[in-house]
Design a protein around this motif. Structure first.
Motif, PDB file in Angstrom:
ATOM      1  N   TRP A  36       0.977  -1.239  -0.110  1.00 42.84           N
ATOM      2  CA  TRP A  36      -0.208  -0.198  -0.160  1.00 42.84           C
ATOM      3  C   TRP A  36       1.055   1.306   0.180  1.00 42.84           C
ATOM      4  CZ3 TRP A  36      -0.339   3.513   4.216  1.00 42.84           C
ATOM      5  CH2 TRP A  36      -1.555   4.482   4.154  1.00 42.84           C
ATOM      6  N   ILE A  37       0.516   2.228  -0.643  1.00 41.93           N
ATOM      7  CA  ILE A  37       1.242   3.496  -0.612  1.00 41.93           C
ATOM      8  C   ILE A  37       0.080   4.593  -0.576  1.00 41.93           C
ATOM      9  CG2 ILE A  37       3.093   2.636  -2.123  1.00 41.93           C
ATOM     10  CD1 ILE A  37       1.636   4.333  -4.559  1.00 41.93           C
ATOM     11  N   GLN A  38       0.725   5.881  -0.348  1.00 41.78           N
ATOM     12  CA  GLN A  38      -0.166   7.091  -0.370  1.00 41.78           C
ATOM     13  C   GLN A  38       0.520   8.004  -1.720  1.00 41.78           C
ATOM     14  OE1 GLN A  38       0.634   8.011   3.751  1.00 41.78           O
ATOM     15  NE2 GLN A  38      -1.517   8.163   3.822  1.00 41.78           N
ATOM     16  N   GLY A  39      -0.330   8.794  -2.033  1.00 43.25           N
ATOM     17  CA  GLY A  39       0.275  10.071  -3.127  1.00 43.25           C
ATOM     18  C   GLY A  39       0.110   9.697  -4.534  1.00 43.25           C
ATOM     19  N   ASP A  40      -0.128   8.435  -4.928  1.00 45.57           N
ATOM     20  CA  ASP A  40      -0.297   8.147  -6.117  1.00 45.57           C
ATOM     21  C   ASP A  40      -0.994   6.740  -6.364  1.00 45.57           C
ATOM     22  OD1 ASP A  40       0.205   8.207  -8.969  1.00 45.57           O
ATOM     23  OD2 ASP A  40       2.212   8.614  -8.847  1.00 45.57           O
ATOM     24  N   CYS A  54      -2.291   2.713  -4.030  1.00 43.90           N
ATOM     25  CA  CYS A  54      -3.131   3.441  -3.098  1.00 43.90           C
ATOM     26  C   CYS A  54      -4.512   2.495  -3.046  1.00 43.90           C
ATOM     27  CB  CYS A  54      -3.203   4.820  -3.433  1.00 43.90           C
ATOM     28  SG  CYS A  54      -4.389   5.255  -4.751  1.00 43.90           S
ATOM     29  N   ALA A  55      -5.453   3.152  -2.245  1.00 44.96           N
ATOM     30  CA  ALA A  55      -6.782   2.404  -2.328  1.00 44.96           C
ATOM     31  C   ALA A  55      -7.353   2.379  -3.776  1.00 44.96           C
ATOM     32  CB  ALA A  55      -7.913   2.956  -0.909  1.00 44.96           C
ATOM     33  N   TRP A 100     -11.204  14.514   6.637  1.00 45.19           N
ATOM     34  CA  TRP A 100     -10.282  14.199   5.509  1.00 45.19           C
ATOM     35  C   TRP A 100     -11.089  14.849   4.018  1.00 45.19           C
ATOM     36  CZ3 TRP A 100     -13.095  11.234   2.109  1.00 45.19           C
ATOM     37  CH2 TRP A 100     -14.039  10.493   2.683  1.00 45.19           C
ATOM     38  N   ASP A 101     -11.978  15.192   4.295  1.00 42.17           N
ATOM     39  CA  ASP A 101     -12.770  15.672   3.019  1.00 42.17           C
ATOM     40  C   ASP A 101     -12.345  17.172   2.810  1.00 42.17           C
ATOM     41  OD1 ASP A 101     -14.332  16.636   0.981  1.00 42.17           O
ATOM     42  OD2 ASP A 101     -16.135  16.049   1.825  1.00 42.17           O
ATOM     43  N   THR A 102     -11.345  17.643   2.392  1.00 38.55           N
ATOM     44  CA  THR A 102     -10.808  19.143   2.414  1.00 38.55           C
ATOM     45  C   THR A 102     -11.357  19.747   1.177  1.00 38.55           C
ATOM     46  OG1 THR A 102      -8.765  18.599   1.322  1.00 38.55           O
ATOM     47  CG2 THR A 102      -8.658  18.723   3.729  1.00 38.55           C
ATOM     48  N   PHE A 109      -9.347   9.269  -2.565  1.00 39.21           N
ATOM     49  CA  PHE A 109      -7.926   9.608  -2.603  1.00 39.21           C
ATOM     50  C   PHE A 109      -7.529  10.292  -1.535  1.00 39.21           C
ATOM     51  CE2 PHE A 109      -9.503   9.735  -7.274  1.00 39.21           C
ATOM     52  CZ  PHE A 109      -8.555   8.717  -7.827  1.00 39.21           C
ATOM     53  N   THR A 110      -8.319  11.398  -1.099  1.00 39.29           N
ATOM     54  CA  THR A 110      -7.973  12.222   0.177  1.00 39.29           C
ATOM     55  C   THR A 110      -7.745  11.357   1.423  1.00 39.29           C
ATOM     56  OG1 THR A 110      -9.067  13.949  -0.887  1.00 39.29           O
ATOM     57  CG2 THR A 110      -8.587  14.340   1.328  1.00 39.29           C
ATOM     58  N   TRP A 111      -8.634  10.442   1.390  1.00 40.84           N
ATOM     59  CA  TRP A 111      -8.827   9.715   2.710  1.00 40.84           C
ATOM     60  C   TRP A 111      -7.554   8.691   2.648  1.00 40.84           C
ATOM     61  CZ3 TRP A 111      -9.196   4.255   2.558  1.00 40.84           C
ATOM     62  CH2 TRP A 111      -9.415   3.590   3.795  1.00 40.84           C
ATOM     63  N   ASN A 112      -7.308   8.237   1.559  1.00 42.67           N
ATOM     64  CA  ASN A 112      -6.221   7.181   1.405  1.00 42.67           C
ATOM     65  C   ASN A 112      -4.788   7.936   2.172  1.00 42.67           C
ATOM     66  OD1 ASN A 112      -4.795   4.422   0.344  1.00 42.67           O
ATOM     67  ND2 ASN A 112      -3.525   6.362  -0.444  1.00 42.67           N
ATOM     68  N   ASP A 113      -4.654   9.214   1.681  1.00 45.79           N
ATOM     69  CA  ASP A 113      -3.518  10.136   1.801  1.00 45.79           C
ATOM     70  C   ASP A 113      -3.313  10.708   3.146  1.00 45.79           C
ATOM     71  OD1 ASP A 113      -2.987   9.146  -0.607  1.00 45.79           O
ATOM     72  OD2 ASP A 113      -2.990  10.881  -1.559  1.00 45.79           O
ATOM     73  N   VAL A 114      -4.389  10.557   4.097  1.00 45.44           N
ATOM     74  CA  VAL A 114      -4.391  11.394   5.429  1.00 45.44           C
ATOM     75  C   VAL A 114      -2.961  10.930   6.076  1.00 45.44           C
ATOM     76  CG1 VAL A 114      -5.379  11.204   7.541  1.00 45.44           C
ATOM     77  CG2 VAL A 114      -6.843  11.521   5.765  1.00 45.44           C
TER      78      VAL A 114
END
Length: 141
Positions: A36-40, A54-55, A100-102, A109-114
């Motif tokens: 799992w990763i964040q950001g891409d 990511c998710a 997380w919903d900014t 995507f946003t949720w995954n990257d918190v």
């Protein structure tokens, strides 16, 4: 005789689609097996057919069976992908509501990257969303 695990991506059959629960469970399994990763969507420097994801990247892998661009999408698999995303977002609204919903629109995507999010949290949430979908649609598909 080869037997597929229930969460393995099933071959595409015209007119038959995966349920969102199947796609989400396949995505969770993908993350456990490949990382799992964040950001891409996928780890940019990864080589080979199964990069850490990511998710949303994992949902794409579960729906399409390979790393794919938007231009290469096939209608049935795109529907599987979109339905799984919608189910995940609905589940997140109930179980992990924003901050997380900014951007005013819930986004996996946003949720995954918190910051501080973990792979275990992502896979557990995907399976929770799948279980919730199954409970609500028992016998409907």
């Amino acid at each position: 005789m080869d037997i597929m695990h229930p969460t393995d991506h099933q071959p595409a059959v015209t007119g038959v689609e995966q349920t969102p629960a199947q796609t989400l469970r396949g995505a969770a399994l993908y993350l456990e097996r490949h990382g799992w990763i964040q950001g891409d969507y996928y780890r940019p420097d990864a080589t080979g057919p199964f990069p850490p994801a990511c998710a949303v990247g994992a949902i794409r892998m579960a729906a399409f069976g390979s790393r794919i661009t938007d231009d290469d999408c096939i209608a049935a698999e795109m529907r599987d992908h979109a339905r799984a995303i919608d189910v995940l977002v609905d589940f997140l609204d109930l179980t992990d509501p924003p901050p997380w919903d900014t951007y005013g629109d819930p986004s996996p995507f946003t949720w995954n990257d918190v910051p501080g999010r973990t792979a275990d949290e992502v896979t557990a949430t995907m399976r929770g969303a799948a279980d919730d979908w199954d409970r609500m649609h028992r016998g409907a598909e």
